[in-house]
Design a protein around this motif. Structure first.
Motif, PDB file in Angstrom:
ATOM      1  N   CYS A   1      71.992  23.457  35.667  1.00  0.00           N
ATOM      2  CA  CYS A   1      71.299  23.463  36.965  1.00  0.00           C
ATOM      3  C   CYS A   1      71.913  24.521  37.879  1.00  0.00           C
ATOM      4  N   ALA A   2      73.243  24.620  37.899  1.00  0.00           N
ATOM      5  CA  ALA A   2      73.921  25.614  38.747  1.00  0.00           C
ATOM      6  C   ALA A   2      73.498  27.023  38.370  1.00  0.00           C
ATOM      7  N   ASN A   3      73.442  27.290  37.074  1.00  0.00           N
ATOM      8  CA  ASN A   3      72.996  28.621  36.625  1.00  0.00           C
ATOM      9  C   ASN A   3      71.587  28.927  37.104  1.00  0.00           C
ATOM     10  N   GLN A   4      70.687  27.926  36.976  1.00  0.00           N
ATOM     11  CA  GLN A   4      69.296  28.185  37.351  1.00  0.00           C
ATOM     12  C   GLN A   4      69.147  28.302  38.865  1.00  0.00           C
ATOM     13  N   LEU A   5      69.940  27.557  39.617  1.00  0.00           N
ATOM     14  CA  LEU A   5      69.921  27.711  41.077  1.00  0.00           C
ATOM     15  C   LEU A   5      70.328  29.133  41.457  1.00  0.00           C
ATOM     16  N   LEU A   6      71.349  29.632  40.772  1.00  0.00           N
ATOM     17  CA  LEU A   6      71.818  30.993  41.041  1.00  0.00           C
ATOM     18  C   LEU A   6      70.753  32.016  40.651  1.00  0.00           C
ATOM     19  N   ASP A   7      70.097  31.775  39.524  1.00  0.00           N
ATOM     20  CA  ASP A   7      69.024  32.681  39.091  1.00  0.00           C
ATOM     21  C   ASP A   7      67.874  32.693  40.097  1.00  0.00           C
ATOM     22  N   LYS A   8      67.571  31.523  40.648  1.00  0.00           N
ATOM     23  CA  LYS A   8      66.473  31.433  41.621  1.00  0.00           C
ATOM     24  C   LYS A   8      66.779  32.283  42.849  1.00  0.00           C
ATOM     25  N   VAL A   9      68.026  32.221  43.298  1.00  0.00           N
ATOM     26  CA  VAL A   9      68.439  33.035  44.452  1.00  0.00           C
ATOM     27  C   VAL A   9      68.382  34.518  44.086  1.00  0.00           C
ATOM     28  N   TYR A  10      68.821  34.830  42.873  1.00  0.00           N
ATOM     29  CA  TYR A  10      68.801  36.223  42.418  1.00  0.00           C
ATOM     30  C   TYR A  10      67.379  36.769  42.430  1.00  0.00           C
ATOM     31  N   ILE A  11      66.411  35.998  41.915  1.00  0.00           N
ATOM     32  CA  ILE A  11      65.009  36.430  41.909  1.00  0.00           C
ATOM     33  C   ILE A  11      64.499  36.601  43.334  1.00  0.00           C
ATOM     34  N   HIS A  12      64.878  35.679  44.216  1.00  0.00           N
ATOM     35  CA  HIS A  12      64.445  35.776  45.615  1.00  0.00           C
ATOM     36  C   HIS A  12      64.948  37.084  46.232  1.00  0.00           C
ATOM     37  N   ASN A  13      66.209  37.364  46.017  1.00  0.00           N
ATOM     38  CA  ASN A  13      66.773  38.607  46.573  1.00  0.00           C
ATOM     39  C   ASN A  13      66.085  39.831  45.980  1.00  0.00           C
ATOM     40  N   TYR A  14      65.759  39.784  44.679  1.00  0.00           N
ATOM     41  CA  TYR A  14      65.086  40.902  44.021  1.00  0.00           C
ATOM     42  C   TYR A  14      63.719  41.157  44.645  1.00  0.00           C
ATOM     43  N   LEU A  15      62.979  40.091  44.906  1.00  0.00           N
ATOM     44  CA  LEU A  15      61.635  40.245  45.470  1.00  0.00           C
ATOM     45  C   LEU A  15      61.668  40.728  46.913  1.00  0.00           C
ATOM     46  N   LYS A  16      62.752  40.405  47.633  1.00  0.00           N
ATOM     47  CA  LYS A  16      62.850  40.780  49.046  1.00  0.00           C
ATOM     48  C   LYS A  16      63.653  42.064  49.273  1.00  0.00           C
ATOM     49  N   ARG A  17      64.077  42.744  48.194  1.00  0.00           N
ATOM     50  CA  ARG A  17      65.022  43.855  48.306  1.00  0.00           C
ATOM     51  C   ARG A  17      64.480  45.019  49.126  1.00  0.00           C
ATOM     52  N   ASN A  18      63.183  45.183  49.174  1.00  0.00           N
ATOM     53  CA  ASN A  18      62.603  46.322  49.894  1.00  0.00           C
ATOM     54  C   ASN A  18      62.177  45.974  51.313  1.00  0.00           C
ATOM     55  N   ASP A  19      62.389  44.718  51.716  1.00  0.00           N
ATOM     56  CA  ASP A  19      62.025  44.326  53.076  1.00  0.00           C
ATOM     57  C   ASP A  19      62.994  44.953  54.074  1.00  0.00           C
TER      58      ASP A  19
ATOM     59  N   LEU B   1      77.027  31.785  21.470  1.00  0.00           N
ATOM     60  CA  LEU B   1      76.225  30.775  22.165  1.00  0.00           C
ATOM     61  C   LEU B   1      75.921  31.186  23.600  1.00  0.00           C
ATOM     62  N   TYR B   2      76.890  31.864  24.254  1.00  0.00           N
ATOM     63  CA  TYR B   2      76.623  32.250  25.640  1.00  0.00           C
ATOM     64  C   TYR B   2      75.532  33.310  25.701  1.00  0.00           C
ATOM     65  N   ALA B   3      75.434  34.145  24.620  1.00  0.00           N
ATOM     66  CA  ALA B   3      74.354  35.131  24.577  1.00  0.00           C
ATOM     67  C   ALA B   3      72.996  34.438  24.470  1.00  0.00           C
ATOM     68  N   GLN B   4      72.927  33.392  23.646  1.00  0.00           N
ATOM     69  CA  GLN B   4      71.688  32.612  23.530  1.00  0.00           C
ATOM     70  C   GLN B   4      71.321  31.987  24.881  1.00  0.00           C
ATOM     71  N   GLU B   5      72.334  31.489  25.594  1.00  0.00           N
ATOM     72  CA  GLU B   5      72.092  30.878  26.901  1.00  0.00           C
ATOM     73  C   GLU B   5      71.539  31.917  27.876  1.00  0.00           C
ATOM     74  N   TYR B   6      72.113  33.108  27.847  1.00  0.00           N
ATOM     75  CA  TYR B   6      71.624  34.165  28.734  1.00  0.00           C
ATOM     76  C   TYR B   6      70.205  34.580  28.367  1.00  0.00           C
ATOM     77  N   LEU B   7      69.899  34.596  27.083  1.00  0.00           N
ATOM     78  CA  LEU B   7      68.539  34.936  26.652  1.00  0.00           C
ATOM     79  C   LEU B   7      67.532  33.948  27.246  1.00  0.00           C
ATOM     80  N   ASN B   8      67.856  32.683  27.198  1.00  0.00           N
ATOM     81  CA  ASN B   8      66.973  31.660  27.787  1.00  0.00           C
ATOM     82  C   ASN B   8      66.820  31.875  29.283  1.00  0.00           C
ATOM     83  N   ARG B   9      67.927  32.191  29.941  1.00  0.00           N
ATOM     84  CA  ARG B   9      67.883  32.399  31.392  1.00  0.00           C
ATOM     85  C   ARG B   9      67.039  33.627  31.737  1.00  0.00           C
ATOM     86  N   PHE B  10      67.252  34.720  31.003  1.00  0.00           N
ATOM     87  CA  PHE B  10      66.495  35.944  31.273  1.00  0.00           C
ATOM     88  C   PHE B  10      64.991  35.706  31.095  1.00  0.00           C
ATOM     89  N   ASN B  11      64.622  35.000  30.030  1.00  0.00           N
ATOM     90  CA  ASN B  11      63.193  34.728  29.782  1.00  0.00           C
ATOM     91  C   ASN B  11      62.574  33.909  30.912  1.00  0.00           C
TER      92      ASN B  11
END
Length: 685
Positions: free
Chosen positions: A508-526, A665-675
């Protein structure tokens, strides 16, 4: 001597008897007014005794259309005589007990056209019915053209009236078929009413239907027994037993009818005294039902008339009283629908006791009773239709209230974590009380927005509310997806709880962090946009969940050192410039540690702890921190492209990396997160 007796018989029969002349143009004669009767109080006289002493026996002239001696001579042999002179061309005539129901014994003595002495009985030597295809006693006679003296011996335990007729064979067959047709029609109508009420009872819980169904059900055997079908249904029963069954079913039917009346009139609601009187009347009827088998028929028969008449007067007096006093629609309907019933049984009662000289045909009594049953059935239907309208209105109101309640519950769930209520073994919040608690091992996650005070200074208060609500609304579903729930919102962050495992909290912590990362990415040009940074602290241990507060204000919460330590671990993110930190207690409980990039960052002396606590960092995609982790250069390249928002190249390099190091295993975890992040980006752009 026999010749002298016969001559004497002829002489005295002409002197004392009114002759009944049978003509060709008449096919039916009522013979009540032609009868002479004598009551044998000893029950010892035989046919020859009567015949030999015909001039000495004091026969009395019957003045009515039917022979009805009431109850005074019930159970005694009544000898009846009359003369028939056959002036017709018909030799075959039937003596038919047209209105008789079930006489105990009826015997016929006469001389036929061949001058033969004929003796016929409705019972055999053992006292059982002789089947003649009819439900009532009837005798086929062969009359000559001379005067024929007819003697009948009649014995009736309950003193049912005996209306006699002489009919041609054609008329007898016609009447017999018509009688069976009428009975079949009535029974069919009652069964139809029964099925109709059963069908309606299935669509409503109205008790009146159930009681009325019982009343109709009991009426069918009572009707059959009362109109002589007993000898067909029970050919091996003696007449005296059939009479007792008839009388007992009559008591039982009136008991059921009075119960229906009490239910329909709602006596328990309007007048409890009336209700108790009816209950007592029903109990008396039940006692009499079973007592009938130990009483003489004349007593039991007399009792049925008294019980019937008394009960009907009682019930309808109550109905009229409630109608006027309470303006009850049920009572008014019941009173009106029962008028034929009251009239019919009042006339039957007064005629039965000889108060008035009237013979009531069976079809008339049955017709009135049938009308009453139909009217009652319709009155119940009318009442139930009224109930249905009321229920529909009530149902509409209930649906409106239900919608309000659902909305209220849905709204309430937004304020109270129902997962906490469930953990207290309570079905809903109404069962909770102050002090309810439970101890449980859980993982606690704290999330906080870094430097939110500086961030909030650039926004108006209203915008602050909008921002926080938007941010928390996007974070909270992620917690639920990982089998957790937000226990408390705390300004610019929240506290979440996980019942299942530490793995759920870490993912859950990883996905919360990813959600913030995506938010920042979408707002980067504001213009003037400041990226959001968060800190997450995770700790595991035993907690106390429960309800605290006062009698007027309560809330669900979690109290323990585990919660305090999780909060302090989250605050350490500022010190280590990290995003996700775990205590040693969570790290020890974490399965498959090599699925994540985790490193020990420090041993911290935390207030409230007697020893230093190991603190672990969950890698947060920070390129500067990669040197602290023992990973290949290829993976560092993946992170580098990812942080430059080159997602396609990062995903390509990650796939190549997994092909090269399939056990990572951590590479597999990152693959899931990236997707997952790419899917979010596709729906967001």
């Amino acid at each position: 001597m026999k010749i002298i007796s016969l001559l004497s018989l002829l002489v005295f029969s002409n002197l004392f008897s009114s002759n009944l002349y049978l003509q060709d143009n008449v096919n039916n004669y009522d013979i009540g007014e032609y009868l002479y009767y004598y009551i044998d109080t000893t029950n010892q006289l035989k046919y020859h005794d009567i015949l030999n002493n015909l001039n000495k026996i004091p026969f009395k002239k019957n003045k009515n259309k039917t022979l009805n001696l009431g109850y005074e001579w019930a159970g005694k042999n009544i000898w009846i005589k009359f003369n028939v002179i056959n002036n017709s061309k018909n030799d075959i005539w039937y003596i038919d007990s047209q209105g008789s129901l079930t006489p105990d014994r009826l015997e016929l003595y006469y001389k036929n056209k061949n001058n033969e002495n004929i003796s016929i009985s409705n019972l055999d030597s053992l006292g059982f019915h002789i089947s003649n295809g009819d439900i009532k006693p009837s005798f086929k006679c062969l009359f000559g053209n001379d005067t024929t003296l007819i003697l009948l011996k009649f014995n009736e335990g309950s003193s049912t009236p005996l209306p006699l007729q002489i009919k041609t064979e054609e008329k007898y067959r016609h009447d017999n078929n018509l009688t069976f047709f009428i009975h079949a029609l009535i029974i069919g109508a009652i069964i139809g009413l029964l099925l109709y009420n059963i069908a309606l009872s299935l669509s409503t819980s109205e008790i009146n239907y159930i009681v009325y169904i019982i009343t109709l059900t009991i009426f069918i055997p009572q009707y059959l027994m009362y109109f002589g079908f007993g000898k067909i249904l029970f050919p091996n029963f003696s007449m005296i037993i059939l009479e007792k069954i008839k009388l007992s079913t009559m008591y039982l039917w009136f008991c059921s009818y009075f119960a229906f009346a009490a239910s329909f009139l709602k006596l328990k609601k309007y007048n409890k005294t009336y209700y108790h009187i009816i209950i007592a009347t029903i109990l008396i009827g039940i006692i009499l039902t079973f007592s009938t088998f130990s009483l003489k028929n004349q007593i039991a028969g007399k009792g049925t008339i008294f019980y019937m008449f008394f009960g009907i007067i009682l019930v309808y007096s109550m109905a009229f009283t409630i109608s006027f006093k309470h303006k009850s629609s049920q009572s008014i309907i019941f009173s009106l629908s029962g008028i034929p019933f009251v009239i019919a049984f009042t006339i039957i009662a007064v005629a039965f006791f000889g108060i008035i000289d009237i013979f009531i045909p069976v079809w008339m009594a049955v017709a009135l009773l049938g009308i009453q049953l139909v009217l009652h059935s319709f009155s119940i239907t009318y009442q139930v239709e009224a109930y249905k309208k009321q229920n529909l209105n009530a149902l509409r109101n209930m649906k409106l209230e239900s919608k309000k309640n659902v909305k209220l519950i849905t709204t309430f769930k937004k304020f109270v974590p129902f997962e906490l209520i469930d953990s207290l073994n309570r079905r809903d919040i109404t069962e909770t009380k102050l002090g309810d608690h439970v101890e449980k091992f859980m993982t606690v996650l704290f999330l906080d927005i870094r430097n939110y005070s500086d961030f909030a200074e650039t926004m108006a208060p209203k915008d602050n509310f909008i921002f926080l609500n938007t941010f928390l609304n996007r974070m909270e579903p992620i917690v639920k997806q990982h089998k957790g729930y937000v226990n408390k919102f705390e300004g610019d962050g929240f506290m979440a709880l996980f019942d299942e495992s530490v793995m759920d909290a870490v993912k859950c912590a990883n996905q919360l962090l990813d959600k913030v990362y995506i938010h920042n990415y979408l707002k980067r040009n504001d213009v003037d946009y400041k990226p959001i940074e968060i800190g997450i602290g995770i700790n595991s241990g035993h907690v106390m969940k429960g309800i605290i507060g006062s009698n007027t204000r309560m809330e669900g919460t979690v109290i323990s050192e585990t919660v305090n330590l999780a909060s302090r671990v989250e605050q350490l993110n500022k010190k280590f410039k990290s995003s996700i930190l775990l205590s040693e207690f969570s790290w020890l409980k974490l399965n498959k540690k090599n699925q994540f990039l985790i490193r020990k960052v420090s041993e911290e002396n935390i207030r409230g702890k007697s020893r230093a606590i190991d603190i672990y960092e969950l890698y947060n995609n920070n390129e500067d921190g990669l040197s602290n982790y023992n990973i290949q250069e290829e993976f560092k390249e993946i992170i580098y492209n990812y942080n430059k928002f080159d997602f396609k190249n990062a995903l390509k390099l990650l796939s190549e990396y997994i092909n090269k190091y399939p056990n990572s295993l951590y590479a597999q975890e990152y693959l899931n997160r990236f997707n997952k992040q790419l899917e979010i980006l596709k729906t967001s752009i």
